[in-house]
Design a protein around this motif. Structure first.
Motif: not given
Length: 719
Positions: A318-320, A330-336, A400-412
């Motif tokens: 799956g995607a996450s 099941l309660v699992l975190p956001n992942t790649p 994604p598990v830690l909630g950080t931006a994964s793409t340059p656009s999201s950082k901007a």
């Protein structure tokens, strides 16, 4: 006269005439048994003729009313009703096998929903709960005396069944009639040993989960072909595989929706579903897709009646991993994106589910995974436990598990902010408990962050998540944290206690490490307590202390240039000379944090040439810097900057007294990494190891060895 002698061989006593015609007793018993058997056979023949000639349609009104009363809803046989004897019983052994039974067959059967039941969503259109073109049931007679309907085999042809569950938990498949409080009449019970379905439809709607499914069932013939006559002999291993190969008799196709996600699948199952025996090895194979999640399953159900004894090979992708919640709970975190394959054993019985996902392997992003998981259902919530290992863990896959931006656009799009502001997904923490250990044996990361390995023991219970311990191998040292996140309060409260030991600063900068020279050794401690629904809010409200200690290093303009610390190289060059190396004796930073503002209580750097003092504040709520750097002594022969340096501005765009440059840009990024990648916590907290220091470092060392304490959390500020 003399009496003539008598010959015992010829003389016989007189025999009554009646005894000559009487048969022996065993012959009388044999004749009696034959007579009774003949009478029984005659009765059976008469019964068979009566059953065959009797018009059972006259009994339909009575049968319809009886079943309607027993189920608490309308039932009717709208077509023909017939009956015939069944003897012997194919599923029984011993004397029970020879007890006659009855096979009832009806056409056009209808069973409605219970009164007042309104179907949810797309299934709200009026329709029967169940309809069948034909139903054939083989009944045993003796259990009827105990008010038990024992059906050996129930065969349904063309069934159309629509099951539904409402948001309040009520469903339409629980068959229970309405009884008066004083009605103590024993209930009728129904037991079905085998179920055969031919060409049917099955629908299921669950308002609580937003689930709407439709399945089409067809019969197939997959009987194993007999070996060819005169053909070559098969190896023993091949013969064993053929003998144990599953034989499927039912094919099904599945479509529907789960929330906004589309569901599609197909599969095969055994020809006869046996519900009585606990070891039947019912074969099952299917593939399905729900939104981004795909699965492929193949194996057996030893006891399909109880949904237990499963032994399945299961592939999941799956995607996450967070997307598995709607399907599995099941309660699992956001992942790649992920993919796993393993062996699923245990039971899926509602309320008593216990399953093991054993020896699974797979990938998470570009990282490998392997391990074992167990889930045990229970009240008030189920529990997931186990251990997972990654031999090569790619650091970017933790983003994604830690909630950080994964793409340059999201950082901007952070409006000039650098601290992660993604909300914690805590709404599901009360749905499951957890005791999970994870180990990343080797971390693949950028050269700028020398994270070597990590491990964590995650405990989730009663909506409180504990990471105890959370360990990182960094720069040949170790960072160990204990984190408690309590989602029962709104907003979430978080406490973190961290210890840093033996970090070699040169290892933080590969270009410096190549020179085999050291920037020093880092130790420290950090204790923060805050509240907020994101890392940025938590830091912006936190209170506590942080201490940092660096010792035994070398500073020079060349080393800092190699480390890409350009501003530092300028300052060091002006303080100590362009080409001179200076021995660092110690450096201590002691910060008091109150409601998101870190105030520098002490920040000193002692070398063989000089002492540098720093003061000021770091506002983590507003992400602003206000620091002053100045000399304590003017006796340094290399010092040419007579005025203090200052560092002001935002974390994203700091302004330095000399000139803004990569040093504080790097510092701002490192501050963001403190929470985005816990290995970067080495840049803040430090405890001090015992050591012999000179007169300048001794008082600093004494101050730095004091334990750190967390303070009281503040109120989140508007961002």
């Amino acid at each position: 006269m003399t009496e003539l002698p008598t010959d015992s061989r010829t003389a016989q006593a007189p025999v009554p005439a009646q005894s000559l015609s009487a048969p022996p007793p065993h012959r009388r018993r044999l004749r009696t048994a034959v007579g009774m058997a003949g009478a029984l056979v005659g009765l059976l023949l008469i019964g068979a003729i009566v059953l065959g000639q009797l018009n059972w349609n006259h009994a339909r009104p009575w049968l319809n009313q009886t079943i309607s009363d027993a189920t608490g809803r309308y039932f009717a046989v709208e077509g023909d009703l017939t009956a015939s004897w069944q003897w012997p019983q194919p599923l029984d052994t011993g004397w029970r096998r020879w007890v006659p039974g009855i096979t009832l067959q009806g056409t056009q059967l209808v069973l409605q929903d219970p009164p007042g039941f309104t179907r949810p969503g797309k299934a709200a259109a009026p329709r029967p709960m169940a309809r069948a073109e034909m139903a054939r049931a083989s009944l045993r007679l003796w259990p009827l005396l105990a008010r038990e309907v024992a059906i050996d085999t129930l065969e349904l042809t063309g069934p159309d069944i629509a099951l539904a569950r409402l948001g309040d938990g009520r469903n339409n498949w629980t068959l229970e009639r309405q009884r008066a409080p004083d009605d103590l009449t024993p209930r009728w019970t129904v037991h079905i040993d085998q179920l055969v379905v031919r060409q049917g439809q099955l629908a299921y709607a669950d308002a609580g989960r937003g689930l709407d499914l439709q399945a089409h069932i067809d019969t197939i013939d997959e009987a194993a072909p007999p070996p060819a006559a005169g053909g070559p002999a098969m190896p023993a291993s091949a013969t064993a595989r053929t003998a144990t190969a599953p034989i499927y008799g039912v094919r099904f196709d599945l479509i529907g929706t789960l929330g906004k996600a589309r569901i599609a699948g197909q599969g095969k199952a055994g020809p006869v579903l046996t519900l009585r025996d606990k070891e039947v090895n019912y074969p099952l194979q299917f593939t399905a897709r729900a939104g981004s999640v795909e699965t492929a399953v193949q194996g057996i159900l030893a006891n399909p009646g109880a949904l237990s004894g499963m032994d399945l090979q299961v592939m999941l992708k799956g995607a996450s991993m967070a997307d598995l919640y709607a399907l599995t709970g099941l309660v699992l975190p956001n992942t790649p994106a992920f993919q796993t394959r393993g062996r699923l054993q245990g039971s899926l019985q509602p309320g008593q589910a216990v399953w093991d996902y054993r020896d699974f392997t797979g990938t998470l992003g570009q990282s490998d995974l392997q391990g074992n998981l167990r889930f045990v259902s229970g009240a008030p919530r189920g529990k997931l436990s186990g251990s997972v290992t990654s031999r090569q863990l790619r650091l970017a896959d933790l983003g994604p598990v830690l909630g950080t931006a994964s793409t340059p656009s999201s950082k901007a799009g952070r409006r000039g902010k650098v601290l992660p502001d993604a909300a914690f997904a805590t709404d599901r923490w009360s749905a499951m408990d957890m005791d999970l250990k994870f180990s990343g044996q080797r971390v693949i990361r950028p050269d700028s962050l020398p994270l070597e390995d990590l491990s964590v023991h995650a405990l989730l219970g009663d909506a409180v998540l504990r990471l105890d311990p959370l360990r990182f191998g960094v720069a040949r040292g170790q960072i160990e944290s204990r984190v408690v996140l309590d989602s029962r309060s709104k907003p979430l409260t978080a406490r973190m206690d961290t210890r840093v030991q033996n970090l070699r600063l040169a290892s933080l900068f590969p270009e410096v490490e190549l020179t085999r020279k050291s920037l020093g050794q880092l130790d420290g401690a950090l204790a923060l307590n805050g509240r907020g629904n994101s890392v940025a809010q938590w830091l912006g409200t936190s209170s506590g202390e942080a201490r940092l200690y660096v010792r035994d290093g070398t500073l020079s303009r060349e080393l800092l240039n190699r480390a890409a610390l350009n501003v530092g190289s300028i300052v060091v060059g002006k303080l100590f000379g362009q080409d001179k190396e200076v021995q660092l004796r110690c450096a201590v930073a002691d910060l008091a944090v109150r409601e998101g503002v870190a105030t520098v209580r002490t920040a000193k750097l002692s070398t063989s040439e000089a002492i540098v003092d720093a003061s000021g504040t770091i506002d983590m709520a507003q992400e602003r810097l206000n620091l002053h750097i100045q000399p304590e002594s003017l006796q340094w022969k290399f010092f040419s900057l007579r005025t203090p340096l200052y560092v002001r501005g935002s974390f994203a765009q700091p302004d330095v007294g000399v000139e803004p440059g990569p040093l504080l840009l790097r510092a701002g990024a490192a501050l963001a990494a403190v929470v985005a990648a816990p290995a970067a916590l080495a840049l803040l907290p430090v405890t001090v190891p015992g050591a012999d220091d000179d007169a300048q470092c001794a008082p600093l060392l004494a101050q730095a060895t004091q334990p750190v304490k967390a303070g009281r959390a503040g109120k989140p500020a508007a961002r």
